[in-house]
Design a protein around this motif. Structure first.
Motif, short mmCIF file in Angstrom:
data_model
loop_
_atom_site.label_atom_id
_atom_site.label_comp_id
_atom_site.label_asym_id
_atom_site.label_seq_id
_atom_site.Cartn_x
_atom_site.Cartn_y
_atom_site.Cartn_z
N LYS A 1 37.46 82.06 54.33
CA LYS A 1 36.56 81.09 53.71
C LYS A 1 36.16 81.54 52.31
O LYS A 1 35.88 80.73 51.44
N LYS A 2 36.11 82.88 52.10
CA LYS A 2 35.72 83.40 50.79
C LYS A 2 36.43 84.73 50.55
O LYS A 2 36.51 85.57 51.44
N ILE A 3 36.98 84.88 49.34
CA ILE A 3 37.62 86.13 48.96
C ILE A 3 37.02 86.64 47.66
O ILE A 3 36.51 85.86 46.84
N LEU A 4 37.09 87.95 47.45
CA LEU A 4 36.68 88.56 46.18
C LEU A 4 37.95 88.98 45.44
O LEU A 4 38.90 89.49 46.05
N ILE A 5 37.96 88.76 44.13
CA ILE A 5 39.12 89.11 43.30
C ILE A 5 38.77 90.34 42.49
O ILE A 5 37.89 90.29 41.62
N ALA B 1 36.63 79.82 48.79
CA ALA B 1 35.68 80.17 47.74
C ALA B 1 36.06 81.53 47.15
O ALA B 1 36.63 82.38 47.83
N THR B 2 35.73 81.74 45.87
CA THR B 2 36.10 82.97 45.18
C THR B 2 34.90 83.66 44.55
O THR B 2 33.97 83.00 44.07
N VAL B 3 34.97 84.99 44.56
CA VAL B 3 33.96 85.83 43.91
C VAL B 3 34.67 86.65 42.83
O VAL B 3 35.67 87.31 43.11
N ALA B 4 34.18 86.58 41.61
CA ALA B 4 34.72 87.40 40.53
C ALA B 4 33.82 88.62 40.33
O ALA B 4 32.60 88.55 40.53
N VAL B 5 34.42 89.75 39.99
CA VAL B 5 33.66 90.91 39.55
C VAL B 5 33.97 91.13 38.08
O VAL B 5 35.10 90.87 37.64
N HIS B 6 33.02 91.60 37.31
CA HIS B 6 33.25 91.71 35.88
C HIS B 6 32.49 92.86 35.27
O HIS B 6 31.45 93.29 35.77
N SER B 7 33.03 93.35 34.16
CA SER B 7 32.34 94.36 33.36
C SER B 7 31.44 93.66 32.36
O SER B 7 31.47 92.43 32.23
N ASP B 8 30.67 94.44 31.61
CA ASP B 8 29.81 93.86 30.59
C ASP B 8 30.62 93.12 29.53
O ASP B 8 30.20 92.08 29.03
N ALA B 9 31.80 93.65 29.21
CA ALA B 9 32.64 93.03 28.18
C ALA B 9 33.16 91.67 28.62
O ALA B 9 33.51 90.83 27.79
N ALA C 1 32.12 87.92 51.22
CA ALA C 1 33.58 87.76 51.15
C ALA C 1 34.22 88.43 52.36
O ALA C 1 33.76 89.48 52.81
N GLU C 2 35.29 87.83 52.85
CA GLU C 2 35.98 88.40 54.02
C GLU C 2 37.17 89.27 53.63
O GLU C 2 37.63 90.10 54.42
N ALA C 3 37.68 89.08 52.42
CA ALA C 3 38.88 89.79 52.00
C ALA C 3 38.82 90.04 50.51
O ALA C 3 38.08 89.37 49.77
N ILE C 4 39.62 91.01 50.05
CA ILE C 4 39.68 91.36 48.63
C ILE C 4 41.13 91.24 48.15
O ILE C 4 42.04 91.84 48.73
N HIS C 5 41.31 90.45 47.09
CA HIS C 5 42.63 90.34 46.45
C HIS C 5 42.61 91.24 45.22
O HIS C 5 41.78 91.05 44.33
N PRO C 6 43.52 92.22 45.14
CA PRO C 6 43.46 93.18 44.03
C PRO C 6 44.15 92.72 42.76
O PRO C 6 44.08 93.41 41.75
#
Length: 645
Positions: free
Chosen positions: A3-7, A27-35, A75-80
């Motif tokens: 249902k939801k993954i983190l990239i 659904a997707t979750v993004a992770v990001h740096s300050d830049a 999130a249930e899974a992580i896509h690298p």
């Protein structure tokens, strides 16, 4: 299905994964740096989590923070994605330990193929042909130099970890081996945290052909045909295509069988690529290809495979990770047409492809091509975004598809000619020149083609008289269009006694251009060097304060409007100086104050955008000042100051 993954990635990679996930209702979750706080992929995702400052070691390589973000957002899974942690078995273990699913192969599979020496030994055992070389654990200089002599020059030094050409050096003579080895080890250590290398025989007319494989957790493994990635510069892929030109049924059968055998040998699950080096000196022969390495992840060039098979490889990744079987069997996978992918980078081909930075003040890609062709743009940037010194300088991947290779190549050339990017130096003109090269067009390509033709492929034609005129008009703000509703505004260029002349000062490289622009008899006229020229009616121009870029085909001619108040003192101070061509870290200093150096002598090594660049003396002279090792520098920083003659 999830249902939801983190990239756990950024840029065009994250945007690509988000697109498929959204189509599948995930659904997707993004992770990001300050830049990357305002980056396109952050805006495209359903949620976003900050994980650290700009340096990758403090953000995108922090597996602990990424796992924490996945747990915190449900999130249930992580896509690298590809790059960063995508081939890090320790990260896979972290993900599993947290009760999450890693959308990719098992940690065991990654470990089996993660070190090139161990992978080659495994492939030999599985009956897959491997290139002759030394893949042992010993790393002493005398041992490696001896092995190189046994193998026979030229040889290739390769980092046993990682890929992308980092930690790789070709050595043609024993006298050059020690320096090349030291440089390769430094680069490998910086990129992968592992300085160990292996030595291989350098194939004289090598082609790089790889096979896309896919496995599931039910014992199934298939291939999705091959890609040719032979068009490379400094071991970095430039243009990829599928299928490989000149491929025969016999050769394809041998290569794909070997690739599937390799995948099955490690019980592979997910998307992977088996890379082969091919000796093309006598055409493509089934006894002239060898295993190089396996990329245990999705590849940057995966869109060409998707274009010729009609398969969404990211969807397959998600389905396999969720426990499903492969959607298609081998005999259901069909090859249709031909596809090319060109990597558009912020870099300067005329300066040996040095990475560039800058703000993308103008960004325009073709929306469609000729009938019977398809165009696909993979990008993670928008107009107004800045190219950062912290990450890979890729702007976009331009992908085209047509019924056959000649049609696809024509579509690629046309698409490049209609791509407009201004604000940073880019490689579109080089890509167009390569696509038009006679040998490339005929399919007679090997990994040394660009190196042999580099001067011709990177040479830029000067701007035409029409381009200079268009730049002058843009810089002058002259227009035939009324500025407003006032009747007087309709009199464009009007003056009481004669048409208004606007003086324009431009600079193109080292050349100063003085022009005058005026509106006469309902048309704009430009005068340069006492010659009158009408302004081009259909010029493609991008302008912003102090700059004008005129596009002629795939070439972007950049003009500056010099600032008369610029600090002349700074220019004088730099007259006897050598400045940094890009932001980076000074890794090694090879000269000292008071030393007399010769033109071409290596003075220091600058690490920028994950690659090492040797900075050489531009002329003979005595070093008066030199930057310190370990110093972070910006574009234009004085690295070396020479004593006055």
């Amino acid at each position: 299905m999830f249902k939801k993954i983190l990239i756990a990635n950024r840029g065009e990679i994250a945007c690509r994964i988000i697109r498929t996930a959204r189509r599948m209702g995930i659904a997707t979750v993004a992770v990001h740096s300050d830049a990357d706080a305002s980056a396109l992929f952050v805006r495209e995702a359903d949620e976003a989590v900050r994980i650290g400052p700009a340096p990758v070691s403090e953000s995108y390589l922090r597996g602990d923070r990424i796992v924490e973000a996945a747990l915190a957002t449900g999130a249930e899974a992580i896509h690298p994605g590809y790059g960063f942690l995508s081939e890090n078995p320790g990260f896979v273990d972290q993900v599993a330990a947290a009760g999450l699913v890693f959308i990719g192969p098992s940690a065991a599979s990654i470990r089996a193929m993660g070190l090139k020496d161990a992978a080659k030994a495994l492939m030999e055992k599985a009956g897959v042909p491997v290139v002759p070389g030394y893949h042992g654990a010993g790393q002493a200089l005398v041992l490696l130099a001896g092995k190189a002599k046994e193998i026979g020059y030229p040889v290739l030094i390769k980092a046993r970890a990682g890929g992308g050409g980092k930690g790789m050096r070709r050595v043609d003579h024993p006298d050059d081996f020690a320096d090349a080895l030291a440089s390769a080890k430094r680069e490998a250590k910086a990129a992968f945290g592992d300085e160990a290398v292996l030595i291989e025989k350098y194939v004289e007319k090598p082609r790089h052909i790889e096979v896309q494989v896919f496995g599931d957790n039910h014992g199934n493994a298939v291939h999705l045909f091959e890609r040719d990635c032979s068009a490379q510069r400094r071991h970095q892929k430039v243009i990829e295509e599928a299928p490989a030109p000149g491929m025969t049924a016999e050769m394809r059968s041998a290569m794909t069988d070997a690739a599937v055998k390799a995948a099955k040998a490690i019980r592979y699950s997910g998307a992977g690529t088996i890379e082969f080096i091919v000796d093309a000196s006598e055409g493509l022969r089934p006894d002239r290809f060898w295993f190089m390495e396996m990329n245990t992840r999705l590849q940057v060039e995966h869109p060409v495979t998707e274009m010729v098979t009609g398969v969404d490889l990211v969807e397959w990744q998600l389905r396999v990770a969720a426990g499903e079987k492969l959607p298609l069997s081998q005999d259901q996978i069909r090859l249709s047409g031909h596809a090319f992918e060109a990597r558009i980078y912020a870099e300067d081909p005329t300066r040996d492809f040095l990475p560039a930075i800058g703000t993308l003040h103008h960004l325009k890609f073709p929306a469609s091509g000729a009938e019977g062709t398809a165009i696909r743009i993979e990008t993670g940037v928008r107009q107004g975004d800045a190219i950062s010194p912290f990450y890979d300088p890729m702007i976009a991947k331009l992908v085209v598809h047509a019924a056959d290779r000649s049609g696809a190549l024509a579509a690629l050339g046309a698409a490049l000619r209609h791509t407009e990017i201004a604000g940073s130096t880019v490689n579109t003109a080089f890509l167009a020149a390569l696509a038009a090269d006679a040998d490339f067009a005929s399919g007679d390509v090997d990994t040394g083609l660009i190196g042999r033709r580099q001067a011709a492929l990177t040479a830029l034609p000067p701007p035409s008289a029409e381009a200079a005129a268009a730049a002058a008009v843009a810089a002058s703000n002259a227009s035939l269009t009324p500025a407003g509703a006032d009747p007087w505004d309709a009199l464009a260029g009007y003056a009481h006694w004669s048409p208004v002349r606007r003086k324009v000062a431009l600079a193109y490289g080292e050349t100063d251009i003085t022009a005058s622009v005026q509106v006469k008899a309902g048309r704009i006229v430009v005068e340069i060097d006492d010659l009158e020229r009408p302004a081009p009616a259909a010029a493609r121009v991008a302008a912003w304060p102090g700059h004008v870029t005129v596009f002629e085909g795939a070439v972007a001619h950049s003009f500056k409007a010099p600032d008369p108040f610029a600090d002349a003192a700074d220019a004088d101070a730099g007259a006897g100086s050598l400045r940094a061509p890009m932001p980076g870290l000074v890794k090694v200093v090879r000269a000292s104050v008071g030393e007399h150096v010769s033109k071409g002598q290596a003075l220091l090594v600058l690490e920028a955008m994950k690659m090492e660049h040797t900075i050489a003396a531009p002329h003979d002279g005595e070093v008066a000042e030199i930057v310190a090792e370990g110093q972070q520098v910006t574009d234009g920083t004085v690295l070396v100051r020479f004593a006055e003659a």
